[in-house]
Design a protein around this motif. Structure first.
Motif, PDB file in Angstrom:
ATOM      1  N   GLY A   1      13.923  21.481  15.538  1.00  0.00           N
ATOM      2  CA  GLY A   1      14.078  20.795  16.816  1.00  0.00           C
ATOM      3  C   GLY A   1      13.296  21.468  17.920  1.00  0.00           C
TER       4      GLY A   1
ATOM      5  N   SER B   1      14.323  29.437  17.823  1.00  0.00           N
ATOM      6  CA  SER B   1      15.760  29.556  17.644  1.00  0.00           C
ATOM      7  C   SER B   1      16.163  30.947  17.184  1.00  0.00           C
ATOM      8  CB  SER B   1      16.232  28.527  16.616  1.00  0.00           C
ATOM      9  OG  SER B   1      15.645  28.807  15.377  1.00  0.00           O
TER      10      SER B   1
ATOM     11  N   SER C   1      19.306  15.711  16.504  1.00  0.00           N
ATOM     12  CA  SER C   1      19.213  16.933  17.306  1.00  0.00           C
ATOM     13  C   SER C   1      18.585  16.596  18.648  1.00  0.00           C
ATOM     14  CB  SER C   1      18.380  18.001  16.587  1.00  0.00           C
ATOM     15  OG  SER C   1      17.057  17.550  16.433  1.00  0.00           O
TER      16      SER C   1
ATOM     17  N   SER D   1      21.388  23.853   8.740  1.00  0.00           N
ATOM     18  CA  SER D   1      21.518  23.632  10.182  1.00  0.00           C
ATOM     19  C   SER D   1      20.586  24.549  10.969  1.00  0.00           C
ATOM     20  CB  SER D   1      22.960  23.845  10.641  1.00  0.00           C
ATOM     21  OG  SER D   1      23.342  25.179  10.356  1.00  0.00           O
TER      22      SER D   1
ATOM     23  N   SER E   1      13.777  15.303  20.464  1.00  0.00           N
ATOM     24  CA  SER E   1      14.944  14.697  19.815  1.00  0.00           C
ATOM     25  C   SER E   1      14.585  14.232  18.411  1.00  0.00           C
ATOM     26  CB  SER E   1      15.427  13.508  20.648  1.00  0.00           C
ATOM     27  OG  SER E   1      14.408  12.544  20.770  1.00  0.00           O
ATOM     28  N   ARG E   2      15.599  14.190  17.573  1.00  0.00           N
ATOM     29  CA  ARG E   2      15.413  13.698  16.206  1.00  0.00           C
ATOM     30  C   ARG E   2      16.644  12.894  15.810  1.00  0.00           C
ATOM     31  NH1 ARG E   2      17.225  15.019  11.331  1.00  0.00           N
ATOM     32  NH2 ARG E   2      18.386  16.779  12.199  1.00  0.00           N
TER      33      ARG E   2
ATOM     34  N   GLN F   1      20.842  22.458  23.791  1.00  0.00           N
ATOM     35  CA  GLN F   1      20.477  22.369  22.374  1.00  0.00           C
ATOM     36  C   GLN F   1      21.668  21.878  21.562  1.00  0.00           C
ATOM     37  OE1 GLN F   1      19.153  26.251  21.186  1.00  0.00           O
ATOM     38  NE2 GLN F   1      21.182  27.165  21.257  1.00  0.00           N
ATOM     39  N   ARG F   2      21.390  20.924  20.743  1.00  0.00           N
ATOM     40  CA  ARG F   2      22.413  20.422  19.828  1.00  0.00           C
ATOM     41  C   ARG F   2      21.701  19.978  18.561  1.00  0.00           C
ATOM     42  NH1 ARG F   2      26.600  16.251  22.095  1.00  0.00           N
ATOM     43  NH2 ARG F   2      27.325  18.184  23.034  1.00  0.00           N
ATOM     44  N   ALA F   3      22.151  20.510  17.455  1.00  0.00           N
ATOM     45  CA  ALA F   3      21.504  20.174  16.197  1.00  0.00           C
ATOM     46  C   ALA F   3      22.548  19.866  15.136  1.00  0.00           C
ATOM     47  CB  ALA F   3      20.618  21.322  15.728  1.00  0.00           C
TER      48      ALA F   3
ATOM     49  N   LEU G   1      17.226  23.016  10.874  1.00  0.00           N
ATOM     50  CA  LEU G   1      17.126  21.869  11.774  1.00  0.00           C
ATOM     51  C   LEU G   1      17.035  22.322  13.224  1.00  0.00           C
ATOM     52  CD1 LEU G   1      19.648  19.503  10.002  1.00  0.00           C
ATOM     53  CD2 LEU G   1      17.166  19.256  10.090  1.00  0.00           C
ATOM     54  N   LEU G   2      17.743  23.410  13.520  1.00  0.00           N
ATOM     55  CA  LEU G   2      17.667  23.951  14.881  1.00  0.00           C
ATOM     56  C   LEU G   2      16.238  24.427  15.157  1.00  0.00           C
ATOM     57  CD1 LEU G   2      19.477  24.754  17.330  1.00  0.00           C
ATOM     58  CD2 LEU G   2      19.578  27.026  16.329  1.00  0.00           C
TER      59      LEU G   2
END
Lengths: 328, 113
Positions: free
Chosen positions: A9, A34, A139, A2, A205-206, A132-134, A5-6
């Motif tokens: 993103g 991040s 994400s 995670s 975005s992903r 931010q949301r992953a 991924l953060l």
């Protein structure tokens, strides 16, 4: 995973690297957005201006084709991230321009060739991650950027532009088109001599292996050297992409990017500088790479779809941009 | 290259001559390349205005006197401004910076014709 991924993103929201202050900062966010601490990035934009256009139309072959500017700007960008939401970047550009140009004067048309090199206008840019949301499959990140560009670059060429305009005004009268050729003195300046505002919003975005980025940038120009004022500029860019590889230790993505760039005309001696101002659309690929959580790189090419310039100007043939970033 | 005096511009010769200057004009044919205006500028300098057609190069020449000879009239012309050909029409103003000549004649040469 995670955390990776953060990082990712934030990273690929920062992948663009056009000839602009914020783009270099996007690049540096790549691997450090991040995490707290220092990130060092180097970004390069190379733009050959060899195509001469009159009011958006390419001219037939002539002596004016001999004029050109090859512009290279290398940005060194140290960034300190105070938290995962807030960071501060210093953009230190080194500018190198090789050129050949014509200059109209009262006693004829003269040619000039050479190079202009040196420190450009530095800028200090703050980043705030507003959202931010992953997750594993998706994400979304939204960053706000804002800062100040300082008059650290040599603006002697701007002063020359003003002085030459004043001299030609006395001969032709104000408002006459003075240019001979599409490369103008202001094009050679390393700096503007002005304190400018720099603002931007990025959204990245992903979803699984698909990604989509969008960036908005605005450059608020103020009067600088000899009261010459470069025109405000705004850019909108973005496009879809796909991860060809997506692993924690290695990722590689390919994007199609569309860029819209609007440069307002400059102001000289209190009126519009006739041979400035441009509206352009570009399309091109960009490749983004990460290795681990410390290193990232990107490279892209912008191919002009349409450039609508005012009066006589040399316009970009294409724009090559890339960057390397390392998070300590 | 044609060097034809323009009758239309004689008025300007007279006008300018009142300030001690004179202009001769070269035309390829009527209505085509010609000097529009010759006017004093600053202290004893002269502005020579002319339009330029696309893809033609222009040279402004100056002569200070005409001398009768067995061939008619002899004059020595010197270039003062050259304008390379551009792919569009334009307007050009040449500056004769020589401040000492009491009388001057100008002509405009164009290539190709």
């Amino acid at each position: 995973m995670s955390r990776f991924l953060l990082t990712l993103g934030l990273m690929f929201g920062s992948g663009l690297a056009y000839a602009c202050d914020l783009c270099a900062v996007y690049n540096t966010e790549a691997n450090g957005g991040s995490a707290r601490g220092l990130t060092l990035s180097i970004a390069e934009q190379y733009i050959p201006y060899k195509t001469v256009q009159l009011n958006g139309e390419e001219l037939p072959p002539s002596i004016l084709d001999e004029a050109f500017v090859d512009s290279s700007i290398t940005h060194l960008v140290p960034t300190w991230n105070f938290s995962d939401r807030f960071g501060l970047s210093l953009n230190v550009p080194y500018v190198h321009k090789q050129f050949f140009r014509f200059q109209r004067t009262g006693t004829g048309v003269f040619t000039e060739s050479g190079t202009e090199s040196g420190l450009g206008d530095m800028s200090l840019i703050a980043r705030f991650t507003a959202f931010q949301r992953a997750g594993e499959n998706s994400s979304l990140f939204v960053n706000l950027l804002g800062g100040v560009k300082f008059p650290t670059g040599d603006a002697d060429r701007v002063a020359e532009e003003v002085e030459t305009t004043r001299e030609l005004d006395s001969i032709y009268g104000p408002g006459h088109q003075h240019a001979f050729g599409g490369v103008h003195l202001r094009d050679l300046a390393l700096g503007s001599g002005s304190w400018d505002g720099v603002f931007g919003v990025t959204a990245n975005s992903r979803w699984k292996r698909l990604l989509f980025n969008a960036q908005f940038q605005y450059y608020l120009r103020t009067p600088g050297e000899s009261d010459y004022e470069y025109g405000d500029e705004w850019m909108l860019s973005g496009g879809p992409g796909v991860y060809l590889f997506l692993r924690e230790e290695f990722s590689l993505s390919l994007q199609a990017l569309v860029v819209y760039d609007d440069m307002q005309p400059d102001t000289v001696l209190g009126r519009e500088n006739l041979n400035t101002g441009m509206e352009a659309f570009y399309l091109g690929p960009q490749i983004n790479l990460t290795i681990g959580t410390h290193f990232s790189a990107n490279v892209g090419l912008d191919i002009p779809l349409e450039i609508d310039n005012q009066r006589l100007q040399n316009v970009p043939d294409w724009r090559l941009h890339g960057g390397l970033s390392w998070r300590f | 290259m044609k060097r034809v005096l323009s009758g239309r511009s004689v008025d300007r010769v007279v006008t300018v001559a009142t300030v001690g200057l004179a202009a001769a004009v070269v035309l390829a044919d009527a209505g085509v390349p010609h000097i529009d205006i010759v006017e004093p500028f600053l202290t004893n300098q002269v502005l020579i205005h002319f339009n330029t057609d696309a893809n033609r190069a222009y040279t402004v020449q100056r002569c200070t006197s005409f001398v009768p000879s067995s061939n008619g009239v002899t004059a020595v012309w010197s270039n003062i401004v050259h304008v390379p050909a551009q792919p569009f029409n334009d307007h050009f103003v040449a500056v004769d910076t020589n401040k000492t000549l009491p009388v001057r004649f100008y002509r405009l040469m164009v290539t190709p014709q």
